[in-house]
Motif scaffolding. Structure first.
Motif, PDB file in Angstrom:
ATOM      1  N   VAL A 109      39.176  63.481 -15.969  1.00 18.59           N
ATOM      2  CA  VAL A 109      39.918  63.802 -17.190  1.00 18.59           C
ATOM      3  C   VAL A 109      40.827  62.620 -17.521  1.00 18.59           C
ATOM      4  O   VAL A 109      41.758  62.320 -16.767  1.00 18.59           O
ATOM      5  N   ASP A 114      40.820  61.807 -23.443  1.00 22.56           N
ATOM      6  CA  ASP A 114      40.278  63.166 -23.519  1.00 22.56           C
ATOM      7  C   ASP A 114      41.338  64.169 -23.968  1.00 22.56           C
ATOM      8  O   ASP A 114      41.020  65.186 -24.585  1.00 22.56           O
ATOM      9  N   LEU A 445      39.026  70.859 -23.164  1.00 19.85           N
ATOM     10  CA  LEU A 445      38.089  69.924 -22.540  1.00 19.85           C
ATOM     11  C   LEU A 445      36.643  70.367 -22.753  1.00 19.85           C
ATOM     12  O   LEU A 445      35.755  69.545 -23.012  1.00 19.85           O
ATOM     13  N   VAL A 450      34.051  67.420 -22.098  1.00 17.05           N
ATOM     14  CA  VAL A 450      34.549  66.786 -20.867  1.00 17.05           C
ATOM     15  C   VAL A 450      34.353  67.757 -19.709  1.00 17.05           C
ATOM     16  O   VAL A 450      34.696  68.940 -19.811  1.00 17.05           O
TER      17      VAL A 450
END
Length: 491
Positions: A109, A114, A445, A450
């Motif tokens: 991350v 992100d 995310l 992600v």
């Protein structure tokens, strides 16, 4: 090495114990009805120590650690010299913290890319930035971008398996290498360049680096510093390792040690021991056994003092490649740690085929919403409280600059946690309203494609690296790309 030693101050341990027991200033700690949620950006030593202190100090706090890479531990994994495995034992402590029921790790991350820091602030009561120093300090001299010039950070990252340094491909076909800087990192690099390959084969150095080093023609390494022997930044352990390195002999200049013996009496004990070791190595005639060992040595290392780089010299036949370095000769003004190097006007040229700049790391700004002092390369703070940014804190090198050893990082993180807990207790940091924490962040995310790597998924990577290492007689063989790390983690 980048980190060494581990020492917990008794008074600080007692302070944590008192907080853990719910005692603060003689009365009960005033915990809010809402459990504080804290996130830490950076999964290196500062991040893990910050999490450890928080979890011990308050039984109601939950901590989430976000790390840019899929793997944890930062410079313990990517900065510690491969032949110093004992320093990596601190990973055992970090693993206990990561496995704690009130701590979660999210690798892969990239905060600032992100996620924004503002989004983290909306999800957590407090955000601690502990992402370290990923940038290089530049020398600021002509020619430093020529081929054959590397930063120590990148060179260390290359042999330690940092994915971004995998393609470095240093050319070690020359006889002489010059390292600028005389700290422990510089000494680590010199030792790796000159170590017998059979010693390195037993470490977790990466296999591609091992293959390049096996073909290396480097036989002479000069470790250059702008000040004198009593200001060297390396420690006695690292210098002694150089002195005792198999198949090498020291090459010092007697003129660099003029007046040093007379200054010994005024030096503090650790500095005195280090200086005595260098004096003995440089000036004393070795005994018969040591003399014989040096005579047989095929590789040479030397400390060079009172010299500053002024220009990297280009190869006349290949103008994009370096062929040497021009050094200015210095005098010192003042004494001890405060001594300053002053140019004399004298210059000397050194022919070499490899230059490694080990003059320091620097932190970078990852989010425009966070105050950043670009001159000092730190986040402006007061005991870890980021100035003019309530609810934002920092620890580690981002807080202080790249200085100190692992004990320094531990105590540095401790001070940040103390500030945060004081703010929680006083109400300066409002923890009364519920915050979603990782629940909302994980949703963000997922929407952005992600895939965070949890600590249990990191342990799959860990097991695979250990398995690969065992197959070739090494403690581990690191995965070298983020893609392969994610594949092994099951992402």
């Amino acid at each position: 090495m980048l980190f060494s030693g581990l020492k917990v101050w008794t008074s600080r341990s007692l302070w944590i114990h008192r907080l853990h027991e719910g005692i603060n200033g003689g009365g009960k700690a005033r915990y809010s009805s809402c459990s504080p949620k804290v996130c830490i950006v950076g999964g290196g030593p500062a991040g893990f120590y910050t999490a450890q202190h928080l979890i011990k100090a308050r039984p109601d706090v939950t901590v989430d650690i976000y790390e840019r890479l899929p793997v944890p531990f930062g410079l313990v994994r990517f900065g510690v010299a491969p032949d110093h495995p004992e320093v990596k034992n601190v990973i055992n402590t970090f693993t206990q913290t990561a496995r704690h029921k009130r701590c979660s790790f999210y690798g892969n991350v990239n905060v600032g890319k992100d996620l924004s820091v503002t989004e983290l602030q909306e999800a957590y009561h407090a955000v601690v930035l502990s992402y370290g120093a990923e940038g290089n300090r530049r020398m600021g001299v002509p020619g430093e971008d020529l081929s054959g010039v590397y930063s120590a950070k990148d060179f260390v990252g290359w042999y330690n398996g940092l994915p971004s340094c995998r393609e470095l491909g240093p050319d070690l076909s020359c006889e002489t290498a010059v390292i600028l800087g005389q700290g422990n990192v510089a000494l680590d690099v010199a030792r790796v360049l000159l170590s017998p390959i059979d010693l390195l084969k037993k470490t977790d150095i990466t296999q591609p680096a091992l293959e390049v080093l096996e073909e290396s023609r480097v036989r002479r390494v000069l470790i250059v510093g702008r000040r004198g022997p009593t200001q060297i930044a390396g420690t006695v352990k690292e210098v002694r390792e150089m002195v005792n390195l198999p198949n090498t002999r020291p090459d010092m200049l007697a003129s660099d040690f003029e007046g040093v013996k007379e200054a010994l009496k005024d030096l503090p004990r650790p500095r005195k021991r280090l200086t005595e070791l260098m004096l003995k190595t440089a000036m004393e005639t070795p005994g018969e056994k040591e003399h014989e060992r040096r005579e047989k040595a095929s590789r040479v290392w030397g400390l060079r003092f009172y010299r500053s780089p002024v220009e990297i010299l280009a190869d006349p036949e290949r103008s994009s490649r370096m062929a040497g370095i021009r050094l200015a000769v210095n005098n010192l003004e003042g004494s001890g740690e405060e001594a300053r190097a002053v140019l004399t006007g004298e210059m000397e040229d050194v022919s070499c085929g490899l230059i490694i700049s080990s003059i320091g790391y620097k932190s970078l700004s990852i989010d425009p919403s966070v105050p950043f002092d670009s001159h000092r390369a730190i986040v402006p703070n007061n005991m870890g409280r980021i100035q003019e940014a309530p609810g934002l804190y920092c620890s580690g090198w981002l807080k202080t600059g790249p200085t100190g050893v692992i004990a320094t990082t531990l105590n540095n993180s401790f001070d940040t946690v103390r500030s945060m807990l004081e703010d929680m207790d006083s109400g300066t940091l409002n923890t009364s309203a519920a915050k979603p924490g990782s629940q909302s962040i994980n949703a963000l995310l997922e929407n952005r494609g992600v895939k965070p790597v949890t600590f249990s998924e990191w342990e799959k990577i860990d097991s695979e690296e250990v398995r690969r290492g065992a197959a070739i007689g090494k403690p581990r063989e690191k995965l070298l790309t983020v893609e392969e790390m994610l594949q092994v983690a099951g992402k």
